[in-house]
Design an enzyme around this catalytic site. Structure first.
Site, short mmCIF file in Angstrom:
data_model
loop_
_atom_site.label_atom_id
_atom_site.label_comp_id
_atom_site.label_asym_id
_atom_site.label_seq_id
_atom_site.Cartn_x
_atom_site.Cartn_y
_atom_site.Cartn_z
N HIS A 125 31.97 1.41 5.80
CA HIS A 125 32.92 0.97 6.83
C HIS A 125 32.38 -0.16 7.71
O HIS A 125 32.85 -0.38 8.81
CB HIS A 125 33.32 2.17 7.73
CG HIS A 125 34.69 2.03 8.30
ND1 HIS A 125 35.14 2.74 9.40
CD2 HIS A 125 35.73 1.23 7.95
CE1 HIS A 125 36.38 2.42 9.66
NE2 HIS A 125 36.75 1.49 8.80
N CYS A 174 35.79 5.40 14.35
CA CYS A 174 34.73 5.29 13.35
C CYS A 174 33.92 4.00 13.35
O CYS A 174 32.70 4.01 13.51
CB CYS A 174 35.32 5.44 11.96
SG CYS A 174 36.52 6.76 11.77
CA CA Z 1 35.55 8.88 12.86
#
Ligand code: CA
Length: 487
Positions: A141, A83
């Site tokens: 994130h 990610c």
């Molecule tokens: Ca991911």
């Protein structure tokens, strides 16, 4: 004399009105021609888990519209197989290793280096001077430090969460802030943020994010906008609401059934977004890109089809993702594009198409895809693509159909034209080719930086076993199990 003066004044008035009319027409042309950008990013979705890539059990009629009315990329890559780094590459249009974003960042909000450094510009920051309003709805994130959060990084509006994953049901969002995090992955339980404010929600998370995305489009319909819809679905924990589970009762495997339902919720959201664009009459002026941030993971019942490997691998299953783009009347509809392209190209595409001057910025690794899709330009957008995975001591290079992978001591070479499944390592027969690809990699690697921040797992302790698991589960059972723990 008086009459002459009057005549001149009348002439001046008419002339001035003409100029005003011309200016407003020009402004209108400018407004209507500056394209909006919507990036719909899913999380850990498998290559085959969309109808447009041949899914048979999961139905994605709305996501499929993007491919049907636009272009499907059969060799669409992300720049990293998990990610955080993948998103850092997408948002900056530059290989994230150039600025030390080499792993998922720690969630520790006291570390000012734990995201995209302020020396790098992301899409929102680059489009802002061109008059764009930007929003991120969903997963950030890209750093938890106050100076690295979305509103400090070019986004005018943020609705979502800072962590790499999240609980999906409102009753599980029990922590007010990161200060309340005691154990690893408790951050999945923080209340949602609207800009800098914690807010309550009463919806299944994917629905909530879709609704906020639609609201933003309605608010900004008259301005050029960039909307980044970063769904955390279908990332674990596997949690779906009854509305979507009901569609997949025929899938026997419980994990796959839940995963299918989670994808289905995203698909409904994509439908709402596309419908809104149409109703507002801005669908032909909006570039919509759909992709996953990495390949399907081992733990979420995803399906990468015949591609080898999963999330966290540099095999195709880790980095080749479902990828499609729609821009009505601008790019061809229902066409497959087979040359390798990258998530790094999205930024380069919008700045070229919106005529945004980036000559003072650091050079992009992505390229404008539109002339390639429309066949104005021949050949491949990328002579070569690279991946570096420091933690796994591995790297990969793709040049044409040749792919080299180095996994610790092992060198692998595949011909993706004949062997897209990466089943036959031809390194022994292609020694010269392997050497040439290694040399290209070493040249690229010499431009990169080492890790700029501690990795994700370095903050907070694991929850003691006798206190039960609080992640990857939502059910009432897990709630009961953890009763008292999260207070
Ligand atoms: Ca991911």
């Amino acid at each position: 004399m008086k009459n002459n003066l009057k005549f001149i004044l009348i002439l001046l008035a008419v002339f001035s009105q003409c100029i005003q009319a011309k200016n407003s027409a020009a402004d209108l042309t400018k407004v209507t021609k500056t394209p909006n950008l919507i990036i719909i990013l899913t999380d850990d979705q498998g290559y085959k888990d969309v109808g447009f890539n041949g899914s048979t059990d999961i139905k994605t009629p709305n996501i499929d519209i993007i491919a049907k009315e636009g272009t499907r990329f059969t060799n669409g890559y992300v720049s990293y197989p998990v990610c955080g780094p993948s998103r850092a590459g997408l948002l900056t249009g530059r290989y994230q290793d150039r600025f030390g974003f080499t792993s998922n960042p720690t969630m520790d909000p006291s570390i000012a280096q734990n995201g995209i450094p302020t020396t790098e510009k992301n899409i929102a920051e680059i489009l802002k001077p061109a008059g764009y309003t930007s929003a991120i709805i969903g997963k950030w994130h890209m750093g938890t430090h106050p100076e690295l959060r979305p509103n400090k990084r070019g986004f005018d509006y943020f609705y979502g969460f800072l962590s790499g994953g999240h609980q999906y049901f409102p009753q599980d969002l029990t922590l007010n802030d990161l200060d309340d995090v005691k154990y690893k992955y408790d951050w999945y339980r923080t209340r949602l943020l609207e800009n800098e404010q914690r807010v309550d929600t009463d919806e299944y998370l994917t629905d909530e994010l879709s609704h906020e995305a639609v609201n933003f489009i309605k608010r900004e319909k008259d301005n050029p906008f960039f909307l980044y819809v970063a769904y955390n679905a279908p990332h674990t924990p596997l949690q779906a609401s009854e509305k979507y589970l009901a569609r997949y009762q025929h899938i026997k495997d419980k994990k796959r059934r839940t995963y299918a339902a989670m994808v289905s919720a995203v698909d409904d959201g994509v439908g709402d977004i596309l419908t809104t664009l149409k109703e507002l009459g801005i669908d032909d002026n909006t570039l919509v890109v759909f992709l996953s941030d990495n390949g399907g993971a081992r733990n979420n019942a995803s399906d990468n089809g015949e591609l080898r490997g999963h999330k966290n691998d540099l095999f195709e299953g880790g980095v080749r993702v479902p990828f499609a783009m729609r821009w009505l009347n601008k790019i061809p509809a229902g066409v497959d594009y087979h040359q390798p392209i990258s998530s790094l190209d999205i930024l380069a595409t919008i700045v070229a198409q919106a005529n945004v001057d980036i000559s003072e910025n650091k050079p992009l690794d992505g390229v404008d895809l539109i002339p390639y899709i429309t066949n104005e330009k021949k050949g491949s957008p990328h002579e070569i693509l690279f991946w570096r995975h420091l933690k796994a001591k591995s790297h990969a290079v793709r040049r044409g159909d040749d792919k080299l992978m180095q996994v610790k001591q092992d060198t692998l070479v595949f011909d993706l034209d004949e062997d897209f499944r990466e089943s036959k390592n031809v390194a022994d027969k292609q020694i010269e080719k392997a050497g040439s690809l290694q040399k290209a990699y070493q040249q690229w690697e010499s431009e990169l930086q080492g890790p700029a921040f501690p990795y994700l797992g370095s903050w907070k302790k694991n929850r003691p076993k006798n206190q039960g698991k609080n992640r990857n589960k939502n059910t009432n059972k897990s709630k009961k199990k953890n009763k008292g723990v999260n207070k």
